[in-house]
Design an enzyme around this catalytic site. Structure first.
Site, PDB file in Angstrom:
ATOM      1  N   ARG A   5       0.693  -1.243  -0.115  1.00  0.00           N
ATOM      2  CA  ARG A   5      -0.129   0.064   0.202  1.00  0.00           C
ATOM      3  C   ARG A   5       0.941   1.424   0.064  1.00  0.00           C
ATOM      4  NH1 ARG A   5      -3.048  -3.812   3.524  1.00  0.00           N
ATOM      5  NH2 ARG A   5      -1.790  -2.970   5.200  1.00  0.00           N
ATOM      6  N   CYS A  13       0.665  21.116  -9.164  1.00  0.00           N
ATOM      7  CA  CYS A  13      -0.744  21.008  -8.874  1.00  0.00           C
ATOM      8  C   CYS A  13      -1.474  19.706  -8.895  1.00  0.00           C
ATOM      9  CB  CYS A  13      -1.432  21.621 -10.125  1.00  0.00           C
ATOM     10  SG  CYS A  13      -1.096  23.535 -10.191  1.00  0.00           S
ATOM     11  N   LEU A  42     -13.115  26.539 -12.552  1.00  0.00           N
ATOM     12  CA  LEU A  42     -13.407  27.290 -13.789  1.00  0.00           C
ATOM     13  C   LEU A  42     -13.095  28.538 -13.618  1.00  0.00           C
ATOM     14  CD1 LEU A  42     -16.994  25.633 -14.703  1.00  0.00           C
ATOM     15  CD2 LEU A  42     -14.585  24.931 -16.027  1.00  0.00           C
ATOM     16  N   TYR A  43     -12.157  29.153 -14.293  1.00  0.00           N
ATOM     17  CA  TYR A  43     -11.936  30.362 -14.224  1.00  0.00           C
ATOM     18  C   TYR A  43     -13.172  31.391 -14.957  1.00  0.00           C
ATOM     19  CZ  TYR A  43      -7.165  30.093 -12.772  1.00  0.00           C
ATOM     20  OH  TYR A  43      -5.978  29.767 -11.805  1.00  0.00           O
TER      21      TYR A  43
END
Length: 277
Positions: A126, A159, A221-222
């Site tokens: 794991r 990110c 969403l921009y």
């Protein structure tokens, strides 16, 4: 790809308006998950044409452990140029963390090489995890990307932060945790990149394909993408293409661009949108 359109629609309809680092503003939700069965086709968005060349070269660049844009620009990929120094340096971004994670004794750890060996030798572990989130090297938000690089830090924080592999019934699955997701511009790249990475790891470890699971933190969403979102949501998804990989490659670090062939990719026209820096 219905999953991607469902994400876009969910954020548009239920998201909260928020300010952001770039000053553009977003509509955002916290926590969302998509799942793709990789045996059903290669999950490349079909409701707008995607630039697969950039996706493949960027992934190969990560796997090389490189953090200078030279390889990318030599291959016509400019997606990192806005954040690099004049010399093309980006600081210790993804490639450095994947291949040269700094250790307390002043050395480094090759997370990816260890991961592949672990999947081969201990498939039920794991601990098949790679992290790009190194707090000591995260950039200072009050400093430009270029100055952060000069200070020995990342130009941008990762990110797509952490991913884990899972083996069951001789199938390899991957789950990505993405802390921040630009749904319109970035997420189609991220889906394809990690789906392809899963296929590559499966090939070199002798496993079949399972699922790619994409988990988001702040999915947004921009505000200057909302018109483009409506255009894309009005389009019907087309059948998924197939990705063919050179079966002779058995070393994860030996793949070249020529080892990949996308077959039967049908897509609606490209939709342009501004990038928020």
């Amino acid at each position: 790809m219905k999953q991607y359109l469902d994400l876009m629609r969910h954020v548009r309809d239920t998201g909260t308006k928020k300010e952001d680092r770039t000053g553009t503003g977003t509509v955002s939700v916290f926590g969302y998950q998509m799942r793709f069965d990789l045996s059903e086709g290669f999950p490349l968005v079909t409701t707008k044409k995607c630039h697969l060349k950039s996706i493949i070269h960027e992934l190969l660049w990560f796997l090389k452990g490189e953090t200078n844009t030279q390889y990318l620009t030599d291959n016509g990929v400019r997606i990192w140029n806005e954040w690099a120094t004049e010399e093309g340096d980006l600081g210790p971004v993804y490639g450095a963390q994947w291949r040269s994670w700094p250790t307390p004794d002043g050395g480094s750890l090759d997370q990816f090489a260890l991961l592949v060996e672990q999947i081969k030798n201990k498939p039920d572990s794991r601990r098949h995890i790679i992290s790009a989130w190194n707090p000591a090297l995260l950039p200072d938000e009050g400093v430009s990307p270029q100055d952060n690089v000069r200070n020995g830090k990342m130009a941008l924080p990762p990110c797509h932060t952490l991913f884990q592999f899972y083996v069951a019934d001789n199938k390899l699955s991957c789950q990505l945790y993405q802390r921040s997701a630009d749904i319109f511009l970035g997420v189609p790249f991220n889906i394809a990149s990690y789906a392809l990475l899963t296929m590559m790891v499966a090939q070199v470890t002798g496993l079949e394909l399972g699922d790619f699971v994409h988990t988001f933190g702040d999915a947004h969403l921009y505000l200057n993408h909302l018109e483009q979102v409506e255009t894309q949501l009005a389009r019907e998804p087309l059948p998924l293409p197939t990705m063919k990989i050179n079966p002779e490659v058995k070393d994860i670090f030996s793949f070249k661009f020529e080892d990949f062939e996308l077959v039967d990719y049908q897509a609606h026209p490209h939709i342009s949108a501004p990038i928020s820096i």
